[in-house]
Write a protein that holds these residues in place. Structure first.
Motif, PDB file in Angstrom:
ATOM      1  N   LEU A 304       0.826  -1.396  -0.077  1.00  0.00           N
ATOM      2  CA  LEU A 304       0.098   0.000   0.024  1.00  0.00           C
ATOM      3  C   LEU A 304       0.963   1.370  -0.072  1.00  0.00           C
ATOM      4  N   VAL A 305       2.075   1.391   0.818  1.00  0.00           N
ATOM      5  CA  VAL A 305       2.756   2.379   0.936  1.00  0.00           C
ATOM      6  C   VAL A 305       3.803   2.521  -0.334  1.00  0.00           C
ATOM      7  N   GLU A 306       4.058   1.332  -1.032  1.00  0.00           N
ATOM      8  CA  GLU A 306       4.875   1.309  -2.145  1.00  0.00           C
ATOM      9  C   GLU A 306       6.351   1.320  -1.526  1.00  0.00           C
ATOM     10  N   ALA A 307       6.641   0.398  -0.313  1.00  0.00           N
ATOM     11  CA  ALA A 307       7.855   0.119   0.128  1.00  0.00           C
ATOM     12  C   ALA A 307       8.822  -0.479  -1.001  1.00  0.00           C
ATOM     13  N   ASN A 308      10.174  -0.149  -0.775  1.00  0.00           N
ATOM     14  CA  ASN A 308      11.192  -0.760  -1.902  1.00  0.00           C
ATOM     15  C   ASN A 308      11.089  -2.160  -2.148  1.00  0.00           C
ATOM     16  N   GLU A 309      11.447  -2.427  -3.244  1.00  0.00           N
ATOM     17  CA  GLU A 309      11.308  -3.740  -3.969  1.00  0.00           C
ATOM     18  C   GLU A 309      12.153  -4.725  -2.867  1.00  0.00           C
ATOM     19  N   SER A 310      13.283  -4.619  -2.536  1.00  0.00           N
ATOM     20  CA  SER A 310      13.970  -5.655  -1.653  1.00  0.00           C
ATOM     21  C   SER A 310      13.285  -5.912  -0.397  1.00  0.00           C
ATOM     22  N   SER A 311      12.415  -4.908   0.226  1.00  0.00           N
ATOM     23  CA  SER A 311      11.791  -5.126   1.398  1.00  0.00           C
ATOM     24  C   SER A 311      10.366  -6.148   1.239  1.00  0.00           C
ATOM     25  N   ARG A 312       9.866  -5.805  -0.021  1.00  0.00           N
ATOM     26  CA  ARG A 312       8.800  -6.960  -0.390  1.00  0.00           C
ATOM     27  C   ARG A 312       9.368  -8.194  -0.624  1.00  0.00           C
ATOM     28  N   GLU A 313      10.384  -8.292  -1.311  1.00  0.00           N
ATOM     29  CA  GLU A 313      11.022  -9.515  -1.876  1.00  0.00           C
ATOM     30  C   GLU A 313      11.369 -10.545  -0.520  1.00  0.00           C
ATOM     31  N   GLU A 314      12.022  -9.535   0.560  1.00  0.00           N
ATOM     32  CA  GLU A 314      12.414 -10.222   1.535  1.00  0.00           C
ATOM     33  C   GLU A 314      11.176 -10.768   2.608  1.00  0.00           C
ATOM     34  N   LEU A 315      10.025  -9.858   2.805  1.00  0.00           N
ATOM     35  CA  LEU A 315       8.719 -10.423   3.133  1.00  0.00           C
ATOM     36  C   LEU A 315       8.376 -11.672   2.352  1.00  0.00           C
ATOM     37  N   MET A 316       8.294 -11.746   1.103  1.00  0.00           N
ATOM     38  CA  MET A 316       7.665 -12.841   0.641  1.00  0.00           C
ATOM     39  C   MET A 316       8.503 -14.028   0.876  1.00  0.00           C
ATOM     40  N   LYS A 317       9.965 -13.781   1.030  1.00  0.00           N
ATOM     41  CA  LYS A 317      10.725 -14.948   1.290  1.00  0.00           C
ATOM     42  C   LYS A 317      10.524 -15.714   2.466  1.00  0.00           C
ATOM     43  N   SER A 318      10.306 -14.897   3.501  1.00  0.00           N
ATOM     44  CA  SER A 318      10.090 -14.991   4.853  1.00  0.00           C
ATOM     45  C   SER A 318       8.735 -15.941   5.017  1.00  0.00           C
ATOM     46  N   ILE A 319       7.815 -15.321   4.524  1.00  0.00           N
ATOM     47  CA  ILE A 319       6.395 -15.782   4.468  1.00  0.00           C
ATOM     48  C   ILE A 319       6.362 -17.154   3.575  1.00  0.00           C
ATOM     49  N   GLY A 320       7.082 -17.135   2.676  1.00  0.00           N
ATOM     50  CA  GLY A 320       7.117 -18.597   2.031  1.00  0.00           C
ATOM     51  C   GLY A 320       7.846 -19.968   2.915  1.00  0.00           C
ATOM     52  N   LEU A 321       8.322 -19.371   3.833  1.00  0.00           N
ATOM     53  CA  LEU A 321       9.136 -20.485   4.847  1.00  0.00           C
ATOM     54  C   LEU A 321       7.783 -21.122   5.680  1.00  0.00           C
ATOM     55  N   LYS A 322       6.885 -20.285   6.021  1.00  0.00           N
ATOM     56  CA  LYS A 322       6.149 -20.679   6.775  1.00  0.00           C
ATOM     57  C   LYS A 322       4.504 -20.395   6.374  1.00  0.00           C
ATOM     58  N   LEU A 323       4.284 -20.610   5.299  1.00  0.00           N
ATOM     59  CA  LEU A 323       2.938 -20.404   4.218  1.00  0.00           C
ATOM     60  C   LEU A 323       1.832 -21.289   5.135  1.00  0.00           C
ATOM     61  N   HIS A 324       2.138 -22.571   5.795  1.00  0.00           N
ATOM     62  CA  HIS A 324       1.303 -23.502   6.365  1.00  0.00           C
ATOM     63  C   HIS A 324       0.856 -22.838   7.660  1.00  0.00           C
ATOM     64  N   GLU A 325       1.419 -21.836   8.162  1.00  0.00           N
ATOM     65  CA  GLU A 325       0.897 -21.280   9.385  1.00  0.00           C
ATOM     66  C   GLU A 325      -0.177 -20.173   9.174  1.00  0.00           C
ATOM     67  N   ALA A 326      -0.445 -19.891   7.774  1.00  0.00           N
ATOM     68  CA  ALA A 326      -1.041 -18.541   7.560  1.00  0.00           C
ATOM     69  C   ALA A 326      -2.706 -19.117   7.531  1.00  0.00           C
ATOM     70  N   SER A 327      -3.580 -18.048   7.545  1.00  0.00           N
ATOM     71  CA  SER A 327      -5.101 -18.386   7.674  1.00  0.00           C
ATOM     72  C   SER A 327      -5.684 -17.732   6.355  1.00  0.00           C
ATOM     73  N   VAL A 328      -6.526 -18.163   5.782  1.00  0.00           N
ATOM     74  CA  VAL A 328      -7.576 -17.683   4.600  1.00  0.00           C
ATOM     75  C   VAL A 328      -7.569 -16.128   4.545  1.00  0.00           C
ATOM     76  N   LYS A 329      -7.850 -15.413   5.717  1.00  0.00           N
ATOM     77  CA  LYS A 329      -8.217 -14.303   5.690  1.00  0.00           C
ATOM     78  C   LYS A 329      -6.897 -13.363   5.650  1.00  0.00           C
ATOM     79  N   ASP A 330      -5.647 -13.867   6.025  1.00  0.00           N
ATOM     80  CA  ASP A 330      -4.291 -13.242   5.846  1.00  0.00           C
ATOM     81  C   ASP A 330      -3.990 -13.223   4.425  1.00  0.00           C
ATOM     82  N   LEU A 331      -4.572 -13.972   3.459  1.00  0.00           N
ATOM     83  CA  LEU A 331      -4.083 -14.056   2.376  1.00  0.00           C
ATOM     84  C   LEU A 331      -5.119 -13.263   1.329  1.00  0.00           C
ATOM     85  N   LEU A 332      -5.977 -12.584   1.872  1.00  0.00           N
ATOM     86  CA  LEU A 332      -6.885 -11.908   1.124  1.00  0.00           C
ATOM     87  C   LEU A 332      -6.485 -10.365   1.087  1.00  0.00           C
ATOM     88  N   ILE A 333      -5.012 -10.196   0.266  1.00  0.00           N
ATOM     89  CA  ILE A 333      -4.700  -8.860  -0.036  1.00  0.00           C
ATOM     90  C   ILE A 333      -5.182  -8.505  -1.096  1.00  0.00           C
TER      91      ILE A 333
END
Length: 614
Positions: A304-333
């Protein structure tokens, strides 16, 4: 809060409005100190006896026959100079955590050192800082916060670094030895509540949680907070979970809840800085200490705030390691332009790809593929993929409501999950049914492609019953559902009869257990049962109709549609749930083994019974 009093004379410094300060004395003032819009009418002697810089400035002013002294860029402003002036006069002045840094910087500016007079202001403040302020938890934080407005003086005087080191050192102290006060307003977790309930009143007072410090440092500005957290992590004594809790608490403190407030001009820049800083402070183990829900919320804000690309990639990498802990509501971006869908499906597809790539190379998951009876058999040694399969089915069910969601996006996301991650297809069936309902204009080929994602053998009894009456499904799928439901009931009845002396829980056909086995285990028994059904059909054909057998048990045989349909369903030796031929029409499924009148009446009644209950 600690404080220090200097001087003993009564305060004689008076104010005349907002811009004039003067000393009430019988002696006339002989020097005017100008700090911006404020003028101080003072006496030279007490000032020059303590300040080396004022000595130089007064000497220069005398050469110019002037009584005015101008102090440009004075650290701390008029209030800080007032403290120094009172000290020079010997008036009572009180130093505390809120004004000590300003006084220290002002004293440095005025050169109030030991070279000018013993026991000067610089020395007294240094003793106060070292012996009192920096030894106290909350005072250290207050002092550090005041340093921001006094840069670069506070940085050059090492006050910032000393405060950070003091705070970081205290966070590393064993909680059992914490004796100072701290702020803790967060709710306890369920585990902590259980432990707390078993404590005595005295134990509750004396017990200190590991994350006792995280709320107090949340008051720091983001740049100082970052330096403190870097120092805390560099000590190497802090658990990743506690670091994650600290970052989460700071995010909750400074990131607005409202999207409109979040993206407003007044908050967007600051929020962007907060998000990027938190991402770079994530625990070394790729965000292990942070929950997947928190990381996904952080990713949503970063987008939403258009953070830099490296920050978003790092977040996606961290989320990818623990996606099994997420809920459906969390994924509704929410999706961003130019996407036309309601939710960002491409983002979730990317997160799923990250997760699958990690799982394939992870030692924790071993997928063994064996060949058994001509069937592929997959054995999953890690339960996290099962959670992801359930998660994706739930997500598919939510995005299926979107009329702008293309069939290819739905199919691609569904096929990203391996078959063995779905022990049953109830969730997938629900998503398919919703998609069919929200997209009534699908062609016959598209409906066939969509339903091909589902294996009717993996539907539970309730889902099978729903599917058998669902008018939105192709007729071929309904026939398959009815067939497998009847075969399952028949095999269950026969197995129970054969193994009546066994423990029912040990029966291979107990409940839906048979249908939860892999394709290789089920294929051969179902073929044998098919032969059994054909024999029964031939026997009953002599009477001109199908009759109930074993009526006391209530188990019915499947009404035959024709040998031709069964041959198509079983063609190829496997893949009973696959749609290999076009949807069966009414004319192509009329039985050859029944009387024409009976067949017609049965087919019409079956078709009329189909409806959707979703």
């Amino acid at each position: 809060m600690k404080f220090m009093k200097l001087g003993s004379k009564p305060d004689a410094l008076q104010a005349d409005g907002n811009s004039i300060r003067y000393v009430s004395s019988e002696l006339a003032t002989d020097v005017t100190i100008n700090l911006g819009d404020v003028k101080f009418y003072l006496h030279k002697f007490p000032l020059l006896s303590k300040s080396n810089r004022l000595q130089k400035l007064v000497s220069k002013a005398n050469e110019e026959n002037s009584d005015d002294i101008y102090l440009d860029n004075f650290p701390g402003g008029p209030k800080a100079f007032e403290i120094c002036a009172k000290f020079c006069y010997g008036m009572t002045v009180t130093l505390n955590a809120y004004n000590v840094v300003a006084a220290r910087c002002a004293a440095e500016y005025l050169e109030m050192t030991e070279d000018v007079d013993r026991g000067n202001l610089v020395l007294k403040i240094e003793v106060f800082l070292s012996s009192s302020i920096l030894r106290r938890w909350k005072d250290s934080i207050i002092v550090l916060q005041t340093c921001r407005s006094l840069l670069p003086w506070s940085e050059d005087l090492k006050i910032v670094g000393r405060c950070i080191d003091s705070i970081a050192s205290k966070t590393s102290v064993d909680p059992a030895y914490i004796t100072w006060s701290y702020t803790y307003n967060r709710k306890l977790t369920e585990t902590d509540k259980i432990i707390e309930d078993k404590m005595t009143f005295l134990e509750k007072i004396e017990s200190v949680p590991k994350d006792w410090w995280v709320e107090d440092i949340c008051e720091l500005d983001i740049d100082l907070y970052k330096r403190v957290m870097v120092a805390v992590k560099s000590k190497g004594r802090m658990d990743g979970v506690v670091i994650g809790e600290a970052l989460k608490t700071y995010a909750l403190r400074w990131i607005p809840d409202s999207v409109d407030t979040l993206v407003s001009d007044a908050n967007a820049s600051r929020t962007k800085s907060v998000v990027e800083t938190i991402v770079c402070l994530l625990p070394y183990d790729n965000g292990f200490g942070c929950s997947c829900s928190f990381l996904l919320k952080l990713l949503r804000v970063a987008i939403l705030v258009e953070a830099n690309e490296s920050s978003r990639e790092e977040l996606m990498k961290s989320i990818g390691l623990k996606l099994h802990e997420a809920s459906v509501k969390d994924l509704l971006i929410p999706a961003r332009s130019p996407q036309i869908t309601t939710y960002d499906v491409l983002l979730v597809q990317g997160l799923l790809s990250q997760y699958m790539n990690h799982e394939k190379g992870s030692r924790g998951m071993e997928v063994v593929e064996e060949k058994h009876g001509g069937e592929d058999k997959c054995i999953l040694a890690c339960g996290s993929l099962l959670n992801v399969g359930k998660l994706m089915d739930g997500y598919l069910g939510e995005i299926a409501h979107d009329p702008n969601l293309g069939l290819s996006s739905f199919v691609d996301l569904s096929q990203s999950i391996p078959g063995f991650a779905r022990p049953d297809h109830d969730g997938l069936y629900r998503a398919i049914d919703i998609y069919l309902k929200e997209h009534p204009d699908l062609t016959k080929a598209e409906r066939k492609k969509l339903c091909a994602l589902m294996d009717v053998r993996k539907l539970t009894a309730d889902a099978s019953m729903h599917a058998a009456q669902n008018e939105r499904l192709p007729l071929r799928v309904v026939v398959q559902v009815l067939f497998f439901d009847q075969v399952r009931s028949s095999i269950s009845f026969q197995t129970l009869g054969t193994n009546s002396g066994r423990d029912p829980t040990q029966s291979p056909m107990n409940g839906d257990g048979r249908c939860e086995k892999t394709a290789g285990d089920r294929c051969q028994p179902l073929k044998n049962q098919m032969s059994h059904l054909r024999i029964k059909e031939e026997e009953l054909h002599e009477n001109g109709k199908l009759s109930k057998k074993n009526s006391k048990s209530g188990i019915q045989l499947l009404p035959s549609r024709s040998r031709r349909i069964f041959d198509k369903l079983w063609s190829g030796g496997k893949g009973l749930g696959e749609n290999r031929s076009s949807e069966t029409s009414g004319s192509s499924s009329s039985p050859t083994s029944l009387g024409h009148g009976d067949t017609k009446s049965y087919s019409l009644s079956l078709r009329h019974q189909r409806h959707s209950v979703s």
